[in-house]
Design a protein around this motif. Sequence first.
Motif, PDB file in Angstrom:
ATOM      1  N   SER A 171      -5.664   4.570   9.398  1.00 36.68           N
ATOM      2  CA  SER A 171      -6.491   3.898   9.449  1.00 36.68           C
ATOM      3  C   SER A 171      -6.710   2.459   9.471  1.00 36.68           C
ATOM      4  O   SER A 171      -7.612   1.685   9.849  1.00 36.68           O
ATOM      5  CB  SER A 171      -8.312   4.834   8.113  1.00 36.68           C
ATOM      6  OG  SER A 171      -7.403   4.155   7.207  1.00 36.68           O
ATOM      7  N   ASP A 186       0.770  -1.084   0.278  1.00 38.60           N
ATOM      8  CA  ASP A 186      -0.001  -0.025  -0.095  1.00 38.60           C
ATOM      9  C   ASP A 186       0.620   0.983  -0.061  1.00 38.60           C
ATOM     10  O   ASP A 186       1.056   2.201  -0.558  1.00 38.60           O
ATOM     11  CB  ASP A 186      -0.100   0.169   1.010  1.00 38.60           C
ATOM     12  CG  ASP A 186      -2.081  -0.925   0.859  1.00 38.60           C
ATOM     13  OD1 ASP A 186      -2.056  -1.485  -0.245  1.00 38.60           O
ATOM     14  OD2 ASP A 186      -2.572  -1.490   2.021  1.00 38.60           O
ATOM     15  N   ASP A 203      -0.964   9.673   7.521  1.00 38.16           N
ATOM     16  CA  ASP A 203      -1.916   9.853   7.301  1.00 38.16           C
ATOM     17  C   ASP A 203      -2.761   9.002   6.253  1.00 38.16           C
ATOM     18  O   ASP A 203      -4.401   8.983   6.781  1.00 38.16           O
ATOM     19  CB  ASP A 203      -2.470  11.645   6.481  1.00 38.16           C
ATOM     20  CG  ASP A 203      -1.709  12.733   8.061  1.00 38.16           C
ATOM     21  OD1 ASP A 203      -1.277  11.662   9.509  1.00 38.16           O
ATOM     22  OD2 ASP A 203      -1.347  13.564   7.728  1.00 38.16           O
ATOM     23  N   SER A 204      -2.766   9.005   5.155  1.00 39.13           N
ATOM     24  CA  SER A 204      -3.236   8.125   4.687  1.00 39.13           C
ATOM     25  C   SER A 204      -3.699   6.707   4.608  1.00 39.13           C
ATOM     26  O   SER A 204      -4.880   6.188   4.679  1.00 39.13           O
ATOM     27  CB  SER A 204      -2.769   8.150   2.165  1.00 39.13           C
ATOM     28  OG  SER A 204      -3.352   7.638   1.919  1.00 39.13           O
ATOM     29  N   LEU A 205      -2.646   6.160   5.142  1.00 39.92           N
ATOM     30  CA  LEU A 205      -2.885   4.576   5.599  1.00 39.92           C
ATOM     31  C   LEU A 205      -3.225   4.582   7.126  1.00 39.92           C
ATOM     32  O   LEU A 205      -3.442   3.421   7.638  1.00 39.92           O
ATOM     33  CB  LEU A 205      -1.380   4.117   5.273  1.00 39.92           C
ATOM     34  CG  LEU A 205      -0.970   3.727   3.854  1.00 39.92           C
ATOM     35  CD1 LEU A 205      -0.453   3.293   3.960  1.00 39.92           C
ATOM     36  CD2 LEU A 205      -2.244   3.726   2.870  1.00 39.92           C
ATOM     37  N   GLU A 260       1.868  12.616   4.548  1.00 37.15           N
ATOM     38  CA  GLU A 260       0.697  12.378   3.814  1.00 37.15           C
ATOM     39  C   GLU A 260       0.946  10.698   4.417  1.00 37.15           C
ATOM     40  O   GLU A 260      -0.437  10.146   4.171  1.00 37.15           O
ATOM     41  CB  GLU A 260       0.925  12.483   2.548  1.00 37.15           C
ATOM     42  CG  GLU A 260       1.541  14.169   2.518  1.00 37.15           C
ATOM     43  CD  GLU A 260       2.768  15.244   2.307  1.00 37.15           C
ATOM     44  OE1 GLU A 260       2.703  15.514   1.646  1.00 37.15           O
ATOM     45  OE2 GLU A 260       3.395  14.160   2.693  1.00 37.15           O
ATOM     46  N   ILE A 261       1.559  10.180   3.850  1.00 41.00           N
ATOM     47  CA  ILE A 261       1.178   8.493   3.425  1.00 41.00           C
ATOM     48  C   ILE A 261       0.654   8.244   5.068  1.00 41.00           C
ATOM     49  O   ILE A 261       0.108   7.307   5.048  1.00 41.00           O
ATOM     50  CB  ILE A 261       2.874   7.482   3.420  1.00 41.00           C
ATOM     51  CG1 ILE A 261       2.837   8.178   1.635  1.00 41.00           C
ATOM     52  CG2 ILE A 261       2.889   6.615   3.240  1.00 41.00           C
ATOM     53  CD1 ILE A 261       4.718   7.664   1.307  1.00 41.00           C
ATOM     54  N   ASP A 318       1.747   2.213  -3.853  1.00 40.72           N
ATOM     55  CA  ASP A 318       0.654   3.136  -4.538  1.00 40.72           C
ATOM     56  C   ASP A 318       0.713   4.372  -3.876  1.00 40.72           C
ATOM     57  O   ASP A 318       0.641   5.414  -4.859  1.00 40.72           O
ATOM     58  CB  ASP A 318      -0.816   2.620  -3.622  1.00 40.72           C
ATOM     59  CG  ASP A 318      -1.376   1.345  -4.939  1.00 40.72           C
ATOM     60  OD1 ASP A 318      -0.228   1.118  -5.722  1.00 40.72           O
ATOM     61  OD2 ASP A 318      -1.963   0.676  -3.900  1.00 40.72           O
ATOM     62  N   LEU A 319       0.742   4.627  -2.737  1.00 37.21           N
ATOM     63  CA  LEU A 319       1.335   6.069  -2.478  1.00 37.21           C
ATOM     64  C   LEU A 319       2.571   6.912  -3.052  1.00 37.21           C
ATOM     65  O   LEU A 319       2.811   7.889  -2.848  1.00 37.21           O
ATOM     66  CB  LEU A 319       0.729   6.641  -0.600  1.00 37.21           C
ATOM     67  CG  LEU A 319      -0.090   5.851  -0.471  1.00 37.21           C
ATOM     68  CD1 LEU A 319      -0.396   5.753   0.987  1.00 37.21           C
ATOM     69  CD2 LEU A 319      -1.377   6.621  -1.216  1.00 37.21           C
ATOM     70  N   VAL A 340       3.712  11.410  -3.287  1.00 38.68           N
ATOM     71  CA  VAL A 340       4.311  11.995  -2.394  1.00 38.68           C
ATOM     72  C   VAL A 340       5.761  12.699  -3.366  1.00 38.68           C
ATOM     73  O   VAL A 340       6.200  11.885  -2.368  1.00 38.68           O
ATOM     74  CB  VAL A 340       3.780  11.516  -0.921  1.00 38.68           C
ATOM     75  CG1 VAL A 340       5.025  12.400  -0.132  1.00 38.68           C
ATOM     76  CG2 VAL A 340       2.880  11.266  -1.051  1.00 38.68           C
TER      77      VAL A 340
END
Length: 456
Positions: free
Chosen positions: A56, A30, A52-54, A49-50, A33-34, A38
């Motif tokens: 959850s 995952d 925060d995105s992951l 950003e990574i 993917d980011l 970034v």
Amino acid sequence: MIHKFKMHGTNIVTDINSGAVHVVCDIVYDILDLIDAVPQSLHGECPAEIIDSLGSKYSKEDIIESYNEIIELCKVDMLYTDDKYGEIAEKINRKPQIKALCLHVSHDCNLRCKYCFAGTGNFSGERCIMSEETGKSAIDFVIANSGSRKNIEVDFFGGEPLMNFEVVKAVADYAIEQGQRYNKIFRLTLTTNGVLLDDEKLDYINKNMSNLVLSIDGRKMVNDDMRKTVSGGGSYDVIMPKLKRAADSRSQDNYYVRGTFTRFNLDFANDVLHLADEGFKQISIEPVVGGKEQDYSIKEEDLPIIFDQYEILATEYVNRRKNGNWFNFFHFMIDLNQGPCVIKRMSGCGAGCEYIAVTPDGDIYPCHQFVGNNEYLLGNVLNNNYNTTITQDFADSNVYTKPKCKECWAKFYCSGGCHANAYQFSGTIDEPYQIGCEMERKRVECALYIQAQLVE
């Protein structure tokens, strides 16, 4: 450049330029993917950003740890490595030297296969067979144009070469004799539909041929629908016992059964497994390459079914390997440790510069699939003339001269694909056959998946 994919719960990432292949956890998969999205990725600490995105899905600690693992792989050139091959490609000065010959000893055949690219054996010309003189002249021509190459391959081809077996023997004996004289090693192969294969012929082949290619399409119904005799009957019952005997006589090695699947048997995994169940250990089933007007030709809408079949076959391939009931499938055989040299990775097809085909009349073409195309007539072995201007065009072609190949993640696995297929569908050797490319990419993914399963 990297390529990542999932197959049956396994996450696989391959670094295109280094050739490194990784089986990774979901977090790493995952994060990859980011990273491209970034700007500060792959430098310093894990970007917010990574996280925060992951956040959850995974804990902050696990995300940072996985990100750092990616950074370490980058540092040792196993991920996101630079492409150094483009510069090498510009400096390649590949001079044509022949190392392989497809010798068309017969432009006639005792089968009438519907999909035959050779026009049911005669290559859309007169049905004829090669003379001993022409065959020997072809051997002389290859020796004279092989330069410093010591190892030379010759495939006795057709049509059906066993229809001209006395010439096959005479030319094979001559090649071995001349090889000793000129310090060349000839590796001989014969490709046959098996109809005329008897014990006498098989004995000679086993004593003198390094490899044997046996043509059959798989299940009886499938084979007999496409591979018919001259009288219109099926060929399966005639050839199957002979092919089994041939494979066993070679201790299930140094041969393979070679079939073709068409739009009429998109469930071709069953044909591969049928041949395995019949005892064959070396198997190749290739997709047909036919014109758009042919009802048997593969179409773009068929690709999802074909992809599923390759995955089904890959799963069964792994299961049988683990259970000791192994077989080799040509398209799944991939060597991650001892791959080809850099030039071969960039320009795998040797047609026209390392490989030629010679017809019964002595005419020279870049490969068997170009035979009859006067635009690519290179010369004649009887006259000892050879158009090296055309051969240099083939020598100069590589994955960096083909725009679509240059951007493809699988370019170093297929090395640019088949020149003849490219020409047939685009009119140039520098634009690959796109449906073939899609299937090749899927086969490579399956091959990588198999490797991942077998090393566990």
